[in-house]
Write a protein that holds these residues in place. Structure first.
Motif, PDB file in Angstrom:
ATOM      1  N   GLN A 202     -71.287  36.460  43.033  1.00 49.41           N
ATOM      2  CA  GLN A 202     -72.538  36.369  42.275  1.00 49.41           C
ATOM      3  C   GLN A 202     -72.877  37.704  41.598  1.00 49.41           C
ATOM      4  OE1 GLN A 202     -72.440  35.377  45.671  1.00 49.41           O
ATOM      5  NE2 GLN A 202     -71.908  33.309  44.999  1.00 49.41           N
ATOM      6  N   GLY A 203     -71.996  38.711  41.747  1.00 53.08           N
ATOM      7  CA  GLY A 203     -72.296  40.045  41.231  1.00 53.08           C
ATOM      8  C   GLY A 203     -71.754  40.271  39.832  1.00 53.08           C
ATOM      9  N   TRP A 204     -71.369  41.525  39.566  1.00 55.10           N
ATOM     10  CA  TRP A 204     -70.926  41.905  38.224  1.00 55.10           C
ATOM     11  C   TRP A 204     -69.477  41.493  37.992  1.00 55.10           C
ATOM     12  CZ3 TRP A 204     -71.595  47.646  36.190  1.00 55.10           C
ATOM     13  CH2 TRP A 204     -71.490  47.646  34.795  1.00 55.10           C
ATOM     14  N   ILE A 205     -68.655  41.763  38.995  1.00 56.44           N
ATOM     15  CA  ILE A 205     -67.244  41.355  38.929  1.00 56.44           C
ATOM     16  C   ILE A 205     -66.822  41.055  40.351  1.00 56.44           C
ATOM     17  CG2 ILE A 205     -66.384  43.742  39.167  1.00 56.44           C
ATOM     18  CD1 ILE A 205     -64.049  42.969  37.349  1.00 56.44           C
ATOM     19  N   GLU A 206     -66.013  40.004  40.524  1.00 55.49           N
ATOM     20  CA  GLU A 206     -65.601  39.683  41.896  1.00 55.49           C
ATOM     21  C   GLU A 206     -64.451  40.597  42.305  1.00 55.49           C
ATOM     22  OE1 GLU A 206     -64.766  35.574  42.736  1.00 55.49           O
ATOM     23  OE2 GLU A 206     -64.511  35.985  44.875  1.00 55.49           O
ATOM     24  N   ALA A 207     -64.722  41.462  43.272  1.00 52.57           N
ATOM     25  CA  ALA A 207     -63.701  42.363  43.805  1.00 52.57           C
ATOM     26  C   ALA A 207     -63.141  41.677  45.051  1.00 52.57           C
ATOM     27  CB  ALA A 207     -64.333  43.708  44.173  1.00 52.57           C
ATOM     28  N   PRO A 208     -61.880  41.236  45.019  1.00 52.54           N
ATOM     29  CA  PRO A 208     -61.371  40.371  46.092  1.00 52.54           C
ATOM     30  C   PRO A 208     -61.413  41.062  47.457  1.00 52.54           C
ATOM     31  CG  PRO A 208     -59.577  41.187  44.726  1.00 52.54           C
ATOM     32  CD  PRO A 208     -60.843  41.581  44.040  1.00 52.54           C
ATOM     33  N   TYR A 209     -61.435  40.229  48.509  1.00 51.71           N
ATOM     34  CA  TYR A 209     -61.398  40.759  49.869  1.00 51.71           C
ATOM     35  C   TYR A 209     -59.960  41.101  50.246  1.00 51.71           C
ATOM     36  CZ  TYR A 209     -65.978  38.430  50.556  1.00 51.71           C
ATOM     37  OH  TYR A 209     -67.277  38.025  50.475  1.00 51.71           O
ATOM     38  N   ALA A 210     -59.750  42.284  50.814  1.00 50.50           N
ATOM     39  CA  ALA A 210     -58.438  42.618  51.385  1.00 50.50           C
ATOM     40  C   ALA A 210     -58.416  42.117  52.832  1.00 50.50           C
ATOM     41  CB  ALA A 210     -58.232  44.129  51.354  1.00 50.50           C
ATOM     42  N   PRO A 211     -57.286  41.550  53.275  1.00 52.59           N
ATOM     43  CA  PRO A 211     -57.244  41.023  54.644  1.00 52.59           C
ATOM     44  C   PRO A 211     -56.956  42.113  55.679  1.00 52.59           C
ATOM     45  CG  PRO A 211     -55.175  40.553  53.508  1.00 52.59           C
ATOM     46  CD  PRO A 211     -56.045  41.284  52.523  1.00 52.59           C
ATOM     47  N   VAL A 212     -57.569  41.977  56.855  1.00 52.57           N
ATOM     48  CA  VAL A 212     -57.221  42.867  57.981  1.00 52.57           C
ATOM     49  C   VAL A 212     -55.926  42.377  58.621  1.00 52.57           C
ATOM     50  CG1 VAL A 212     -59.528  43.617  58.590  1.00 52.57           C
ATOM     51  CG2 VAL A 212     -58.641  41.508  59.593  1.00 52.57           C
ATOM     52  N   PRO A 213     -55.163  43.254  59.293  1.00 51.60           N
ATOM     53  CA  PRO A 213     -55.364  44.703  59.360  1.00 51.60           C
ATOM     54  C   PRO A 213     -55.012  45.351  58.036  1.00 51.60           C
ATOM     55  CG  PRO A 213     -53.303  44.111  60.436  1.00 51.60           C
ATOM     56  CD  PRO A 213     -53.959  42.823  60.034  1.00 51.60           C
ATOM     57  N   CYS A 214     -55.749  46.419  57.708  1.00 51.35           N
ATOM     58  CA  CYS A 214     -55.484  47.106  56.438  1.00 51.35           C
ATOM     59  C   CYS A 214     -55.906  48.560  56.562  1.00 51.35           C
ATOM     60  CB  CYS A 214     -56.236  46.425  55.292  1.00 51.35           C
ATOM     61  SG  CYS A 214     -58.009  46.423  55.473  1.00 51.35           S
ATOM     62  N   ALA A 215     -55.326  49.387  55.704  1.00 51.47           N
ATOM     63  CA  ALA A 215     -55.720  50.789  55.675  1.00 51.47           C
ATOM     64  C   ALA A 215     -57.196  50.876  55.315  1.00 51.47           C
ATOM     65  CB  ALA A 215     -54.883  51.551  54.649  1.00 51.47           C
ATOM     66  N   ALA A 216     -57.876  51.869  55.877  1.00 55.31           N
ATOM     67  CA  ALA A 216     -59.299  52.016  55.583  1.00 55.31           C
ATOM     68  C   ALA A 216     -59.534  52.626  54.202  1.00 55.31           C
ATOM     69  CB  ALA A 216     -59.967  52.863  56.659  1.00 55.31           C
ATOM     70  N   THR A 217     -58.494  53.083  53.547  1.00 53.70           N
ATOM     71  CA  THR A 217     -58.629  53.665  52.205  1.00 53.70           C
ATOM     72  C   THR A 217     -59.179  52.620  51.225  1.00 53.70           C
ATOM     73  OG1 THR A 217     -56.494  54.628  52.789  1.00 53.70           O
ATOM     74  CG2 THR A 217     -57.369  55.132  50.603  1.00 53.70           C
ATOM     75  N   PRO A 218     -60.183  52.968  50.426  1.00 48.97           N
ATOM     76  CA  PRO A 218     -60.792  51.960  49.540  1.00 48.97           C
ATOM     77  C   PRO A 218     -59.822  51.437  48.481  1.00 48.97           C
ATOM     78  CG  PRO A 218     -62.169  53.922  49.720  1.00 48.97           C
ATOM     79  CD  PRO A 218     -60.866  54.263  50.361  1.00 48.97           C
ATOM     80  N   ARG A 219     -59.933  50.141  48.198  1.00 51.70           N
ATOM     81  CA  ARG A 219     -59.239  49.497  47.069  1.00 51.70           C
ATOM     82  C   ARG A 219     -60.262  49.270  45.961  1.00 51.70           C
ATOM     83  NH1 ARG A 219     -57.648  48.373  51.469  1.00 51.70           N
ATOM     84  NH2 ARG A 219     -55.517  47.920  52.123  1.00 51.70           N
ATOM     85  N   LEU A 220     -59.810  49.357  44.725  1.00 49.03           N
ATOM     86  CA  LEU A 220     -60.751  49.289  43.603  1.00 49.03           C
ATOM     87  C   LEU A 220     -60.353  48.216  42.600  1.00 49.03           C
ATOM     88  CD1 LEU A 220     -61.015  53.139  42.937  1.00 49.03           C
ATOM     89  CD2 LEU A 220     -62.643  51.700  44.163  1.00 49.03           C
ATOM     90  N   VAL A 221     -61.362  47.610  41.959  1.00 44.76           N
ATOM     91  CA  VAL A 221     -61.081  46.805  40.769  1.00 44.76           C
ATOM     92  C   VAL A 221     -61.850  47.433  39.599  1.00 44.76           C
ATOM     93  CG1 VAL A 221     -60.638  44.604  41.944  1.00 44.76           C
ATOM     94  CG2 VAL A 221     -62.954  45.183  41.192  1.00 44.76           C
ATOM     95  N   ALA A 222     -61.251  47.308  38.415  1.00 48.62           N
ATOM     96  CA  ALA A 222     -61.828  47.926  37.220  1.00 48.62           C
ATOM     97  C   ALA A 222     -62.643  46.909  36.448  1.00 48.62           C
ATOM     98  CB  ALA A 222     -60.706  48.460  36.328  1.00 48.62           C
ATOM     99  N   LEU A 223     -63.822  47.321  35.983  1.00 46.86           N
ATOM    100  CA  LEU A 223     -64.574  46.493  35.049  1.00 46.86           C
ATOM    101  C   LEU A 223     -63.959  46.672  33.681  1.00 46.86           C
ATOM    102  CD1 LEU A 223     -68.081  46.825  36.432  1.00 46.86           C
ATOM    103  CD2 LEU A 223     -67.339  44.786  35.218  1.00 46.86           C
ATOM    104  N   PRO A 224     -63.667  45.572  32.996  1.00 48.52           N
ATOM    105  CA  PRO A 224     -63.036  45.703  31.681  1.00 48.52           C
ATOM    106  C   PRO A 224     -63.974  46.389  30.688  1.00 48.52           C
ATOM    107  CG  PRO A 224     -63.129  43.386  32.406  1.00 48.52           C
ATOM    108  CD  PRO A 224     -63.946  44.174  33.358  1.00 48.52           C
ATOM    109  N   GLY A 225     -63.390  47.198  29.820  1.00 47.34           N
ATOM    110  CA  GLY A 225     -64.095  47.698  28.628  1.00 47.34           C
ATOM    111  C   GLY A 225     -65.028  48.878  28.844  1.00 47.34           C
ATOM    112  N   ASP A 226     -64.908  49.588  29.977  1.00 44.76           N
ATOM    113  CA  ASP A 226     -65.731  50.783  30.222  1.00 44.76           C
ATOM    114  C   ASP A 226     -67.177  50.629  29.748  1.00 44.76           C
ATOM    115  OD1 ASP A 226     -63.362  51.695  31.161  1.00 44.76           O
ATOM    116  OD2 ASP A 226     -63.120  53.329  29.713  1.00 44.76           O
ATOM    117  N   PRO A 227     -67.989  49.811  30.434  1.00 43.87           N
ATOM    118  CA  PRO A 227     -69.362  49.539  29.962  1.00 43.87           C
ATOM    119  C   PRO A 227     -70.187  50.825  29.837  1.00 43.87           C
ATOM    120  CG  PRO A 227     -68.927  48.501  32.113  1.00 43.87           C
ATOM    121  CD  PRO A 227     -67.652  49.080  31.656  1.00 43.87           C
TER     122      PRO A 227
END
Lengths: 293, 293
Positions: free
Chosen positions: B69-94
């Motif tokens: 319901q937000g600005w862009i859906e940033a998918p869930y990473a499944p556990v177990p996973c590294a605690a390092t953040p994963r990122l998704v980019a918003l298209p077009g540099d708003p």
């Protein structure tokens, strides 16, 4: 049939009225003029509107109309007490009708109160004078009431109905729950889990939302699990009330079904009584008290 | 100090922003422009208004802004996973700014999700790289998270914060509860009762209202009992998470106090970390990931 009194079930959100001929309802009316939306000076006009065309006969009312925020405060009688209704009179016969309000019941230790259910219990005893056992009255605040020798001995209340309404309509779970009754198999499994391991059910609440997001949990199953969990907690806490007891469930049909089903799963064959029948029989018992005044 | 990126904690009800110079916040702003009140096309203008006067540097955002319901859906990473953040980019540099949103984390069995807390966990590990134990993140939906060797192993969520808010503000108990923190002695007694006999706490909920009506129960004691009951249920259900573990509580000060106090009563000396410190350190770790893109 001559209308000789008016029965009123005046709760927080609704007003239900019956024009009565003795113990028989002649005409029924209902409105959303519950006591929660009325200022003190609005009760008399609301009653006058709702009873328009009915004769100037006595009105016997039960429910939250008798609370401190209601029309007149009808004091709580302490348990143990006879199940026969106690009445307080509204001064000045509003609208030309004598109006009587049924008193609630209180228990000092552990602290508990009821207002409205005492009338249904009086009705249960009017309809089954020899009743000895437990009345279970599911609703916003479900009551379990021990009745013996025509007396209300003690009781306990649970917020199950109100918590279910808040969680299903206002919490994050509202996105994941279907309408209607909920899946019966999911209800029974959650009930059993919550009764044997209450804390596991607590962890299961957010899980409903997560399963809905991740694997498309069926909304009807989610609803069944939520209601099974809450009623399971209640049955676990109310075990001393229903275990080995004769239980009669008095409530709205769909909700009473859930409790009868849940008790059956514990090996307790509960009897049923319609909430409306119990309320009308209780108000009729109160009307007889009024006639003896 | 040169502002070279912007940190954003964009939740359901609030937007908090920091102009950052490396790992140091230079200026902080906040507004009520949470994602819950914004349509998809309102996020870019809301961010532009909120960052007015700040340079056109990258924005790293975490929280519900990345939900469906937000600005862009940033998918869930499944556990177990590294605690390092994963990122998704918003298209077009708003607004002329590269915008990246941190992904949430999911667990398939038992089903669970987090969005926002993963950034605080990344922050915990940025500030304490050798952390091995349990992070407890109290809030609307409290999370208990097992962290080992820089990985998020598994987690569980409880609706304690949301249930407390609904019961204290919208149920019949609202008339009986005071504001503020609640009486500590009442909190501890209710906590202990709810942990040893969860079902007794369930019966105790309506009792708060009844004691308030019948014997003028102190509103602060009532509040302490309600929060002790709910946190007691949570600790009972989360026992495998905290028993014999190293626990760090990350949350708003008053709420974190309750959890540290409750854990201390179980003989678990929990450490504390400020939620803001953890969020900023996590967003800084995400910013470093962005620089490596």
């Amino acid at each position: 049939m001559t209308i000789n009194w008016i029965a009123a079930d005046w709760g927080t959100t609704n007003l239900r009225l019956w024009a009565m001929s003795g113990r028989k309802p002649v005409e029924a009316r209902s409105s959303d003029q519950g006591m929660g939306g009325l200022a003190p000076d609005q009760f008399a006009p609301a009653l006058a509107r709702a009873t328009e065309g009915w004769p100037a006969v006595p009105v016997i009312a039960c429910g939250m109309v008798g609370s401190r925020q209601g029309w007149i405060e009808a004091p709580y009688a302490p348990v143990p007490c006879a199940a026969t209704p106690r009445l307080v009179a509204l001064p000045g016969d509003p609208g030309g009708r004598p109006v009587r309000v049924v008193c609630g019941i209180r228990q000092d230790s552990p602290a508990d109160v009821m207002r409205g259910e005492e009338t249904q219990i009086a009705g249960l005893l009017a309809l089954e004078p020899d009743f000895d056992g437990i009345a279970c009255l599911p609703g916003t605040h479900t009551k379990w009431v021990r009745i013996s020798a025509g007396e209300i001995c003690n009781f306990v209340s649970f917020m199950t109905g109100e918590i279910f309404a808040l969680l299903s309509r206002q919490s994050v779970l509202r996105h994941s729950l279907g309408e209607g009754q909920g899946d019966p198999a999911a209800f029974r499994t959650a009930l059993s889990d919550a009764m044997s391991r209450p804390e596991r059910g607590y962890a299961g609440l957010f899980q409903l939302r997560a399963e809905s997001l991740l694997s498309g949990l069926d909304p009807s199953a989610a609803r069944g699990r939520l209601s099974g969990t809450l009623i399971g907690w209640e049955l676990a806490a109310a075990r001393p009330w229903w275990l080995g007891s004769q239980v009669t469930v008095i409530g709205a049909p769909a909700l009473a079904d859930l409790y009868v089903d849940a008790l059956a799963a514990q090996g307790v064959p509960a009897a049923r009584m319609s909430a409306t029948d119990a309320t009308l029989a209780g108000l009729a018992a109160a009307h007889r008290r009024f006639q003896e005044e």
